[in-house]
Design a protein around this motif. Structure first.
Motif, mmCIF file in Angstrom:
data_model
loop_
_atom_site.group_PDB
_atom_site.id
_atom_site.type_symbol
_atom_site.label_atom_id
_atom_site.label_comp_id
_atom_site.label_asym_id
_atom_site.label_seq_id
_atom_site.Cartn_x
_atom_site.Cartn_y
_atom_site.Cartn_z
ATOM 1 N N MET A 1 -16.082 -10.628 34.813
ATOM 2 C CA MET A 1 -17.283 -10.189 35.522
ATOM 3 C C MET A 1 -18.246 -11.376 35.659
ATOM 4 S SD MET A 1 -17.790 -7.212 36.860
ATOM 5 C CE MET A 1 -16.516 -6.394 35.913
ATOM 6 N N ARG A 2 -18.837 -11.512 36.819
ATOM 7 C CA ARG A 2 -19.735 -12.642 37.101
ATOM 8 C C ARG A 2 -21.180 -12.159 37.137
ATOM 9 N NH1 ARG A 2 -19.023 -13.906 42.068
ATOM 10 N NH2 ARG A 2 -19.223 -16.166 42.086
ATOM 11 N N PHE A 3 -22.040 -12.840 36.355
ATOM 12 C CA PHE A 3 -23.425 -12.415 36.193
ATOM 13 C C PHE A 3 -24.407 -13.455 36.718
ATOM 14 C CE2 PHE A 3 -21.016 -10.231 32.954
ATOM 15 C CZ PHE A 3 -21.549 -8.952 32.934
ATOM 16 N N TYR A 4 -25.570 -12.953 37.178
ATOM 17 C CA TYR A 4 -26.698 -13.824 37.533
ATOM 18 C C TYR A 4 -27.925 -13.214 36.857
ATOM 19 C CZ TYR A 4 -29.638 -16.977 40.252
ATOM 20 O OH TYR A 4 -30.512 -17.976 40.615
ATOM 21 N N ILE A 5 -28.770 -14.082 36.245
ATOM 22 C CA ILE A 5 -29.933 -13.616 35.491
ATOM 23 C C ILE A 5 -31.213 -14.088 36.168
ATOM 24 C CG2 ILE A 5 -31.096 -13.624 33.254
ATOM 25 C CD1 ILE A 5 -28.366 -14.355 31.992
ATOM 26 N N VAL A 6 -32.154 -13.148 36.353
ATOM 27 C CA VAL A 6 -33.449 -13.480 36.955
ATOM 28 C C VAL A 6 -34.556 -13.040 36.002
ATOM 29 C CG1 VAL A 6 -34.900 -13.320 38.994
ATOM 30 C CG2 VAL A 6 -32.439 -12.918 39.204
ATOM 31 N N ASP A 7 -35.249 -13.999 35.410
ATOM 32 C CA ASP A 7 -36.378 -13.701 34.520
ATOM 33 C C ASP A 7 -37.267 -14.931 34.449
ATOM 34 O OD1 ASP A 7 -38.046 -13.127 32.123
ATOM 35 O OD2 ASP A 7 -36.673 -11.436 31.896
ATOM 36 N N ASP A 8 -38.584 -14.734 34.539
ATOM 37 C CA ASP A 8 -39.495 -15.877 34.525
ATOM 38 C C ASP A 8 -39.701 -16.444 33.126
ATOM 39 O OD1 ASP A 8 -40.857 -13.363 34.107
ATOM 40 O OD2 ASP A 8 -42.733 -14.480 34.111
ATOM 41 N N VAL A 9 -39.151 -15.772 32.121
ATOM 42 C CA VAL A 9 -39.228 -16.277 30.741
ATOM 43 C C VAL A 9 -37.873 -16.878 30.365
ATOM 44 C CG1 VAL A 9 -39.687 -15.699 28.335
ATOM 45 C CG2 VAL A 9 -40.939 -14.519 30.164
ATOM 46 N N ARG A 10 -37.844 -18.182 30.176
ATOM 47 C CA ARG A 10 -36.564 -18.862 29.907
ATOM 48 C C ARG A 10 -35.898 -18.377 28.620
ATOM 49 N NH1 ARG A 10 -34.804 -23.122 32.758
ATOM 50 N NH2 ARG A 10 -36.141 -23.921 34.423
ATOM 51 N N SER A 11 -36.698 -18.002 27.629
ATOM 52 C CA SER A 11 -36.111 -17.554 26.362
ATOM 53 C C SER A 11 -35.305 -16.261 26.562
ATOM 54 C CB SER A 11 -37.211 -17.329 25.318
ATOM 55 O OG SER A 11 -38.144 -16.359 25.759
ATOM 56 N N ILE A 12 -35.763 -15.400 27.470
ATOM 57 C CA ILE A 12 -35.021 -14.167 27.771
ATOM 58 C C ILE A 12 -33.708 -14.500 28.456
ATOM 59 C CG2 ILE A 12 -35.029 -12.018 29.094
ATOM 60 C CD1 ILE A 12 -36.902 -11.910 26.743
ATOM 61 N N VAL A 13 -33.763 -15.460 29.376
ATOM 62 C CA VAL A 13 -32.542 -15.906 30.066
ATOM 63 C C VAL A 13 -31.522 -16.407 29.052
ATOM 64 C CG1 VAL A 13 -31.568 -17.578 31.688
ATOM 65 C CG2 VAL A 13 -33.764 -16.492 32.200
ATOM 66 N N LYS A 14 -31.989 -17.213 28.108
ATOM 67 C CA LYS A 14 -31.094 -17.778 27.094
ATOM 68 C C LYS A 14 -30.488 -16.696 26.205
ATOM 69 C CE LYS A 14 -33.282 -22.350 26.828
ATOM 70 N NZ LYS A 14 -34.034 -23.288 25.968
ATOM 71 N N VAL A 15 -31.318 -15.722 25.841
ATOM 72 C CA VAL A 15 -30.827 -14.626 24.988
ATOM 73 C C VAL A 15 -29.741 -13.832 25.703
ATOM 74 C CG1 VAL A 15 -31.447 -12.403 23.965
ATOM 75 C CG2 VAL A 15 -32.917 -14.382 23.595
ATOM 76 N N LEU A 16 -29.994 -13.473 26.956
ATOM 77 C CA LEU A 16 -29.015 -12.698 27.724
ATOM 78 C C LEU A 16 -27.728 -13.499 27.950
ATOM 79 C CD1 LEU A 16 -31.433 -11.093 30.337
ATOM 80 C CD2 LEU A 16 -30.200 -9.893 28.521
ATOM 81 N N ASP A 17 -27.888 -14.777 28.262
ATOM 82 C CA ASP A 17 -26.727 -15.662 28.461
ATOM 83 C C ASP A 17 -25.882 -15.706 27.187
ATOM 84 O OD1 ASP A 17 -24.939 -17.550 29.295
ATOM 85 O OD2 ASP A 17 -26.378 -19.165 29.542
ATOM 86 N N LYS A 18 -26.556 -15.822 26.049
ATOM 87 C CA LYS A 18 -25.852 -15.913 24.766
ATOM 88 C C LYS A 18 -25.110 -14.611 24.445
ATOM 89 C CE LYS A 18 -26.596 -17.354 19.967
ATOM 90 N NZ LYS A 18 -27.609 -17.806 18.976
ATOM 91 N N ILE A 19 -25.758 -13.475 24.721
ATOM 92 C CA ILE A 19 -25.119 -12.180 24.459
ATOM 93 C C ILE A 19 -23.861 -12.012 25.309
ATOM 94 C CG2 ILE A 19 -25.357 -9.670 24.686
ATOM 95 C CD1 ILE A 19 -28.360 -10.038 24.027
ATOM 96 N N ILE A 20 -23.977 -12.330 26.589
ATOM 97 C CA ILE A 20 -22.834 -12.209 27.507
ATOM 98 C C ILE A 20 -21.682 -13.098 27.067
ATOM 99 C CG2 ILE A 20 -22.057 -12.701 29.875
ATOM 100 C CD1 ILE A 20 -24.899 -11.809 30.778
ATOM 101 N N GLU A 21 -22.018 -14.308 26.614
ATOM 102 C CA GLU A 21 -20.976 -15.251 26.165
ATOM 103 C C GLU A 21 -20.346 -14.802 24.848
ATOM 104 O OE1 GLU A 21 -20.443 -19.960 24.874
ATOM 105 O OE2 GLU A 21 -22.385 -19.216 25.567
ATOM 106 N N GLN A 22 -21.173 -14.476 23.864
ATOM 107 C CA GLN A 22 -20.656 -14.131 22.536
ATOM 108 C C GLN A 22 -19.873 -12.822 22.532
ATOM 109 O OE1 GLN A 22 -24.016 -14.214 19.827
ATOM 110 N NE2 GLN A 22 -23.822 -16.413 19.486
ATOM 111 N N LYS A 23 -20.311 -11.873 23.342
ATOM 112 C CA LYS A 23 -19.629 -10.576 23.401
ATOM 113 C C LYS A 23 -18.481 -10.576 24.415
ATOM 114 C CE LYS A 23 -22.259 -8.557 20.384
ATOM 115 N NZ LYS A 23 -21.711 -8.065 19.074
ATOM 116 N N LYS A 24 -18.271 -11.738 25.035
ATOM 117 C CA LYS A 24 -17.183 -11.913 26.011
ATOM 118 C C LYS A 24 -17.233 -10.854 27.114
ATOM 119 C CE LYS A 24 -14.180 -14.088 22.565
ATOM 120 N NZ LYS A 24 -12.887 -14.049 21.844
ATOM 121 N N LEU A 25 -18.443 -10.695 27.673
ATOM 122 C CA LEU A 25 -18.654 -9.702 28.720
ATOM 123 C C LEU A 25 -18.385 -10.253 30.111
ATOM 124 C CD1 LEU A 25 -21.981 -8.200 27.311
ATOM 125 C CD2 LEU A 25 -19.693 -7.190 27.172
#
Length: 287
Positions: A1-25
């Motif tokens: 599955m291919r994801f794109y993240i839109v958030d003006d807070v970079r820390s939120i982007v990083k958290v979501l990116d990390k979750i998707i990667e670690q959980k192999k989503l």
């Protein structure tokens, strides 16, 4: 599955990116903290799922979804928000949101929601494949909208490019589309130039030509600014490379980038005839 993240807070982007990667989503193929850049990149990259913040500056998440959905109906949206206003939540669902993820971010909730939407995407892809095998494509099955039935294919390509440029929400964009439509309808019969088509359009609508041109320039200037921002961030960006100089000349792109960097007091200009010519050439190249 291919994801794109839109958030003006970079820390939120990083958290979501990390979750998707670690959980192999799946794979995060892009992100942006800016709404206009996000719209352009989502249209160009066509991710399966977009995670978008509701309270974005300039354009909120609902507006982003509304601008993208007509051009990318297969993209699914998950809204990220700490808002509990029922009217706003209802508006988001009406715009095309699949689910909400509440802030502060909870790993379990993010994983659960993404897995649920991912299953929906996979199911739709499977059904689409079955229809194709049965000789019954989605185009034949799904009723077309009134616009899809009547709109010239080249005009749809132009609308797509205007979406990439981040101009679909601008008032003058409809004027530009109307002039392009007139040109496409009359070019083979009567010949003519962009200038003549603008005059004819103004004559039909009864509007002052100067006002219409100003409206179109204002809309195109938004596209120039968006492309200049992309050029500043990454001059090798695919969107910037493929589309910017198709409708804007390099000198004015450079001037706008220098202005945004604070290196100059002179902004780039839009030559509306040149802009429309570029749109028409793009549409022609797609045939």
């Amino acid at each position: 599955m291919r994801f794109y993240i839109v958030d003006d807070v970079r820390s939120i982007v990083k958290v979501l990116d990390k979750i998707i990667e670690q959980k192999k989503l799946g794979e995060v193929i892009g992100f942006s903290t800016d709404a206009e850049t996000a719209i352009a990149e989502i249209i160009a990259k066509m991710p399966d799922i977009v995670l978008v913040d509701l309270l974005m500056p300039v354009k909120d998440g609902i507006t982003i979804v509304k601008e993208i959905r007509p051009l990318c109906p297969k993209v699914h949206f998950i809204m990220i928000s700490q808002v509990s206003n029922k009217d706003m939540i209802s508006e988001a669902y009406n715009a095309g949101i699949e689910f909400f993820i509440q802030k502060p971010i909870n790993i379990i909730e993010v994983e659960r929601v993404i897995q649920r939407v991912s299953r929906q995407v996979e199911m739709e892809n499977t059904l689409s494949g079955l229809r194709t095998l049965l000789g019954e494509s989605e185009e034949k099955r799904a009723p077309k909208t009134e616009r899809e039935e009547s709109e010239n294919p080249q005009l749809r390509d132009i609308r797509y490019l205007l979406g990439v440029l981040g101009m679909l929400g601008e008032r003058g964009t409809e004027d530009i589309l109307a002039v392009c439509s007139r040109f496409l309808q009359n070019r083979d019969e009567n010949g003519g130039s962009e200038e003549k088509m603008i005059k004819a359009y103004c004559c039909d609508t009864g509007e002052d030509e100067k006002i219409v041109k100003q409206r179109m320039r204002r809309a195109a200037k938004k596209g120039l600014i968006n492309m200049a921002h992309l050029g500043i961030e990454d001059s090798f960006n695919e969107i910037y490379q493929d589309y910017a100089q198709m409708v804007f000349d390099y000198e004015n792109l450079r001037r706008q980038m220098d202005y945004l960097r604070g290196k100059s007091d002179i902004e780039g200009k839009v030559v509306i005839n040149r802009f429309i010519e570029g749109l028409l050439l793009y549409a022609e190249s797609r045939r």
